[in-house]
Design an enzyme around this catalytic site. Structure first.
Site, PDB file in Angstrom:
ATOM      1  CG  MET A  62       9.309  38.273  56.510  1.00 21.47           C
ATOM      2  SD  MET A  62       8.896  38.191  54.818  1.00 21.47           S
ATOM      3  CE  MET A  62       9.193  36.501  54.518  1.00 21.47           C
ATOM      4  CE  LYS A  77       3.742  30.664  57.881  1.00 21.49           C
ATOM      5  NZ  LYS A  77       4.138  31.962  58.445  1.00 21.49           N
ATOM      6  NE  ARG A 125       7.377  25.860  60.404  1.00 23.66           N
ATOM      7  CZ  ARG A 125       7.604  27.063  60.877  1.00 23.66           C
ATOM      8  NH1 ARG A 125       7.566  28.085  60.090  1.00 23.66           N
ATOM      9  NH2 ARG A 125       7.872  27.243  62.138  1.00 23.66           N
ATOM     10  CB  CYS A 131      44.875  15.133  46.986  1.00 23.09           C
ATOM     11  SG  CYS A 131      46.291  15.911  46.207  1.00 23.09           S
ATOM     12  NE  ARG A 146       0.588  33.084  61.170  1.00 24.66           N
ATOM     13  CZ  ARG A 146       0.714  31.873  61.695  1.00 24.66           C
ATOM     14  NH1 ARG A 146       0.041  30.860  61.180  1.00 24.66           N
ATOM     15  NH2 ARG A 146       1.532  31.664  62.695  1.00 24.66           N
ATOM     16  CE1 TYR A 149      42.171  10.355  44.779  1.00 29.61           C
ATOM     17  CE2 TYR A 149      42.272   9.045  42.771  1.00 29.61           C
ATOM     18  CZ  TYR A 149      42.900   9.833  43.731  1.00 29.61           C
ATOM     19  OH  TYR A 149      44.235  10.097  43.637  1.00 29.61           O
ATOM     20  CB  SER A 205      46.706  13.454  42.687  1.00 30.95           C
ATOM     21  OG  SER A 205      45.969  13.873  43.797  1.00 30.95           O
ATOM     22  N   GLY A 214      10.296  33.240  61.954  1.00 26.80           N
ATOM     23  CA  GLY A 214      10.443  34.488  62.699  1.00 26.80           C
ATOM     24  C   GLY A 214      10.951  35.654  61.875  1.00 26.80           C
ATOM     25  CG  HIS A 247      13.906  33.902  67.288  1.00 28.61           C
ATOM     26  ND1 HIS A 247      15.202  34.289  67.535  1.00 28.61           N
ATOM     27  CD2 HIS A 247      13.677  34.100  65.980  1.00 28.61           C
ATOM     28  CE1 HIS A 247      15.727  34.729  66.403  1.00 28.61           C
ATOM     29  NE2 HIS A 247      14.824  34.621  65.437  1.00 28.61           N
TER      30      HIS A 247
HETATM   31  C1  PEP Z   1      47.570  21.087  46.864  1.00 25.12           C
HETATM   32  O1  PEP Z   1      48.346  21.949  46.488  1.00 25.12           O
HETATM   33  O2  PEP Z   1      46.359  21.101  46.621  1.00 25.12           O
HETATM   34  C2  PEP Z   1      48.058  19.957  47.663  1.00 25.12           C
HETATM   35  C3  PEP Z   1      47.258  18.972  47.995  1.00 25.12           C
HETATM   36  O3  PEP Z   1      49.327  20.040  48.114  1.00 25.12           O
HETATM   37  P1  PEP Z   1      49.777  20.930  49.349  1.00 25.12           P
HETATM   38  O4  PEP Z   1      48.560  21.464  49.999  1.00 25.12           O
HETATM   39  O5  PEP Z   1      50.574  20.048  50.222  1.00 25.12           O
HETATM   40  O6  PEP Z   1      50.595  21.995  48.672  1.00 25.12           O
END
Ligand code: PEP
Ligand code: MG
Length: 881
Positions: A108, A27, A342, A837, A97, A857, A770, A106, A460
């Site tokens: 303070m 502010k 703001r 994953c 303020r 990824y 993975s 809201g 609010h």
């Molecule tokens: C994991 O263990 O992260 C995985 C992807 O396999 P699941 O969840 O099927 O055990």
């Protein structure tokens, strides 16, 4: 000169600027910036956040030279306004303020009209020639000061006001005349006495009490709670600043007024001037929702010149700050003052639209737009909606203002704490309040949605719900809420605590009973455009965890660039497969098992064809069977007979198999690669199904696929070697037999800590890694992923863990295993593709960490793909550009 604690601003010149948010608060920094930019801001000064920090660091005392600096600033303020603080003829009144570096709406306290006392009120009468206004200001000040600075219950003042109105037989505050208000002032002073307090006639005493109140409010329960909910860590902010600004008055007649305006529609993001205006009123009337304000356009009719000036300033401020602004203004006898600007809170839908529009308008670049939208905004636009059919049949009992979009259904609670408790116990809760206050934030956060009977779009309830992304309907005035007895009434409909109610925050409708909510499908418009920009910056790939073609389709629509995990066993649970799977499990000989597997083969092959077809040449990682076999058999007595009959064995035989398969620690048991080692024929069948699917698609439909065959739960390189050999023999024989060229990869999950530690060895046999961070977290912490509920909440409560490691990756432990295993693996094999994953693959916070590693990824469930795309882009911009 000692340290500078006080920053002055007046008449186009300020000692601070917008860059100084840390010490001036949002502010204060913006007031300074606006002053410098020539925006008509009332003069004043800001006591820096460092004073607040000093105060709490030094046993609740102020810096020695603060008093001197504040008094000097007051003198200067007297000069520029031509008024005197405490002057009985021309009194200077100020607002006090709070304002931290991050806006906490809201949270303070604010005190207005400070500087009024029995003498100066007469001066105000003289100055304004408006006795009613002067005494109204005085009684408001007494009320606010008493409540905020001295802790006298607000309700006591409200009751006295209500009593006065009842006595006079009037409804509105504005119907009380000067004499009534004078009496009220005396009554209010009596209330002070009743609570053992004295109202300070000395204006400097008032000022210091107010400063102290603001600084105290930094550590109030509700401010602490707000910071907790919004993840603002202790020490991240210095504290609150205190802004002391000359008062301007919106309650000086019909050419005066006050309002809040937004440079765009904060609900939809549409580029329209949006806001609310209340003639002849002070700001708190709007915020408290006591009087329902008019739409902003009304001001155009009432005070056209000030309206035109306001519009021009709105444009200027937005162009200057390059973001949608939320502006508080007051008009005093036709003259416009900007009290605050703001960055405006906005719905997720608006956040996305505004970011995209501003790029098209040339106001910001694509990178800024991508960074400005939160991953949670993307999540929220995939907001639940009501099931259309159910909605049509539902009874609308009331309509309020559509304050925050989305559909919510839940059991009603009228008390925020009760709502919080009920939600903790697993109930879906709808919080219903006459109006909300900061004390209710916990309950609002826990609720599915919020409904209030009073208040406007900037009340609010509306502001907080939008910030939390909770559907909300406010100001449904036909609803009578009885919080004490726990029911609401509208017409002759009564809904008691614990009964179901539904609200649509997009339309403002309130429905009786429970309505199923459904998630909207598909991305389009600004969201799609923003995500396409995100993809331009994204260096981390985003794949999907998808098991069936249906999921793969959604994943593609959401922008997945392949499948990172297909859990094949999920296909086994389909109704037509499960008997065959069970026959395979209860098989007594290898031949019997192979016969059962042969029946599964064509079904699996078709599944994989469906997946490959849907992914149109994008990579697809298929994981061989993972869970322990007992998961496929019935555990309940009642189902045994039916299943036994289905698969052609006796109940006794089935029970025996179930007994044999029983494990004390199934999660650490006969699962993953261990199953494939002991039943290689399963690996053979699944490999055949995968390779045949790819061959047939290539031959029949010309679709090229490079299947990625993945082995779960590997901990030792020899496990991988053993199963890989089987896969390669099976696959190569098939490829040869069909006379086609087909590439395929064989890789492994890394979800056993030993695999991560020996990643350099494992990489020699793997085409890809993975990371199954669900199991990796389970096994690294030694926390059973299915049973953490028993102790994890207490771990979080006691601060032993900062967060649930199954939700956000544990960056210091599990995360380090991921990071080092990726590095080790890639050192051995530079082509090694590495992804995640586990559930963390769709979690923005975890994605931010993954972007700091060499991972290629992340893979997330289909509905989290858009969120992952944005989070990955933001992380890439931060860490990989
Ligand atoms: C994991 O263990 O992260 C995985 C992807 O396999 P699941 O969840 O099927 O055990
Ligand atoms: Mg796993």
């Amino acid at each position: 000169m000692g340290k500078k604690w006080v920053y002055f601003f007046a008449n186009g010149q300020a000692e601070g600027n917008a860059q100084m948010k840390d010490i001036l608060g949002g502010k204060g920094a913006n007031l300074a910036e606006m002053t410098n930019a020539g925006v008509p801001v009332p003069p004043g000064f800001t006591i820096s956040t460092e004073v607040c920090k000093f105060y709490y660091d030094n046993n609740r005392t102020y810096p020695e030279d603060l008093k001197e600096q504040v008094e000097a600033a007051m003198k200067k303020l007297e000069e520029v306004t031509g008024k005197g603080f405490g002057d009985p003829k021309k009194p200077l009144l100020v607002s006090v303020r709070s304002g931290a570096a991050i806006s906490m709406p809201g949270m303070m306290d604010t005190i207005l009209n400070l500087g009024l006392n029995d003498e100066t009120v007469k001066g105000l009468v003289e100055m304004t020639n408006n006795e009613r206004f002067a005494y109204d200001s005085y009684r408001r000040f007494l009320q606010m000061f008493g409540d905020t600075a001295l802790g006298i219950p607000h309700a006591d003042f409200e009751n006295a006001l209500a009593e006065m109105k009842a006595q006079k037989g009037v409804k509105l505050d504005t119907e009380l005349d000067a004499e009534d208000l004078k009496k009220l002032v005396e009554t209010y002073k009596e209330i002070y006495k009743k609570h053992g307090k004295e109202f300070p006639q000395d204006v400097y005493k008032q000022l210091w009490a107010a400063i102290e109140a603001v600084i105290w409010s930094w550590m109030s329960d509700r401010a602490i709670k707000y910071r907790e909910i919004h993840g603002i860590k202790e020490g991240q902010l210095l504290g609150t600043a205190v802004n002391i600004v000359a008062m301007v008055f919106g309650n000086m007649g019909d050419d005066s007024g006050t309002g809040v305006c937004f440079t765009r529609d904060p609900n939809t993001g549409e580029k329209v001037y949006y806001g609310e205006f209340l003639p002849n009123a002070q700001g708190e009337d709007v915020v408290a929702g006591i009087r329902t304000p008019y739409p902003l356009e009304k001001m155009k009719e009432m005070i056209p010149q000030a309206y035109d000036e306001l519009i021009a300033i709105m444009d200027r401020l937005e162009a200057y700050f390059k973001d949608m602004q939320d502006i508080e203004f007051t008009v005093e006898k036709g003259k416009l003052y900007i009290l605050q600007t703001r960055s405006a809170k906005r719905t997720s839908q608006a956040a996305i639209r505004i970011a995209v529009d501003m790029v098209h308008e040339g106001l910001i670049d694509k990178k800024t737009a991508v960074l400005r939208v939160q991953p949670s905004d993307i999540e929220r636009v995939l907001h639940p909606k009501f099931d259309e059919k159910e909605r049509k049949n539902a009874k609308v009992i009331a309509k309020g203002l559509p304050a925050s979009p989305g559909a919510a259904t839940g059991k009603v609670y009228f008390d925020a704490h009760k709502a919080e408790e009920a939600a903790k116990a697993g109930e879906k809760v709808l919080l219903v309040r006459p109006e909300t206050s900061p004390e209710d934030v916990g309950g609002m956060n826990a609720a599915e949605g919020i409904l209030t009977a009073r208040g406007g779009m900037t009340s609010h309830a509306a502001v907080v719900a939008r910030g939390l992304g909770k559907p909300a309907v406010v100001g449904a005035e036909s609803i009578y809420v009885n919080e004490e007895e726990g029911y609401l009434k509208v017409g002759d409909v009564v809904v008691k605590e614990g009964e179901w109610l539904s609200i649509d925050g997009t339309t403002g409708e309130v429905f009786l009973g429970k309505i199923t909510t459904v998630k909207p499908q598909g991305l389009e418009g600004p969201v799609a455009e923003l995500l396409s920009w995100a993809d331009e910056f994204r260096k981390l790939g985003v794949r999907a965890n998808a098991d069936v073609p249906r999921d793969a389709k959604v994943a593609r629509e959401f922008g997945a660039e392949g499948i990172g995990l297909c859990r094949t066993e999920h296909m086994f649970f389909e109704k037509d497969r499960i008997p065959k799977v069970r026959r395979m499990i209860v098989a007594r000989t290898k031949e019997e098992r192979e016969a059962a597997l042969a029946e599964l083969l064509p079904l699996q092959k078709e599944d994989f064809k469906g997946l490959f077809r849907e992914m149109k040449g994008y990579p697809v990682t298929i994981r061989l069977i993972d869970p322990p076999l007992h998961e496929f058999l019935p555990q309940e007595e009642e189902q045994m007979a039916e299943v036994a009959q289905q698969i052609g064995i006796t109940v006794e035989e089935l029970k025996k198999v179930v007994e044999q398969l029983h494990e004390l620690n199934p999660m650490l048991g006969h699962r993953g690669v261990r199953l494939l080692v002991t039943y290689p024929e399963i690996a053979v069948m699944q490999t055949k199904a995968i390779i045949l699917a790819a061959i047939e698609l290539k031959k029949e439909e010309g679709i090229e696929v490079v299947p990625e065959i993945m082995i779960p739960l590997v901990g030792h390189i020899n496990e991988l070697k053993y199963v890989k050999q089987i896969i390669i023999e099976t696959a190569d024989a098939l490829i040869k037999e069909h006379g086609v060229e087909l590439k395929y990869l064989v890789g492994t999950m890394i979800e056993v800590p030993r695999a991560a530690v020996t990643a350099d060895q494992i990489a020699q046999e793997a085409d890809f890694f993975s990371f199954g961070t669900n199991d990796l977290t389970q096994m690294t912490f030694g926390f059973s992923r299915d049973d953490v509920g028993k102790f994890l909440p207490e771990y979080l409560e006691k601060g032993i863990l900062e967060h649930d490691p199954f939700k956000h990756i544990d960056t210091q432990g599990v995360g380090q295993l991921v990071k080092s295993a990726t590095e080790k693996g890639k050192e051995v094999k530079s082509t090694l593709k590495c992804g995640v994953c586990g559930e963390h693959g769709g979690d923005p916070k975890s994605i931010e960490f993954f972007a700091t590693t060499k991972l290629d990824y992340v893979s997330a469930s289909p509905y989290r793909i858009p969120v992952a795309r944005l989070a990955a882009a933001q992380a890439s911009i931060k860490y990989r550009s």
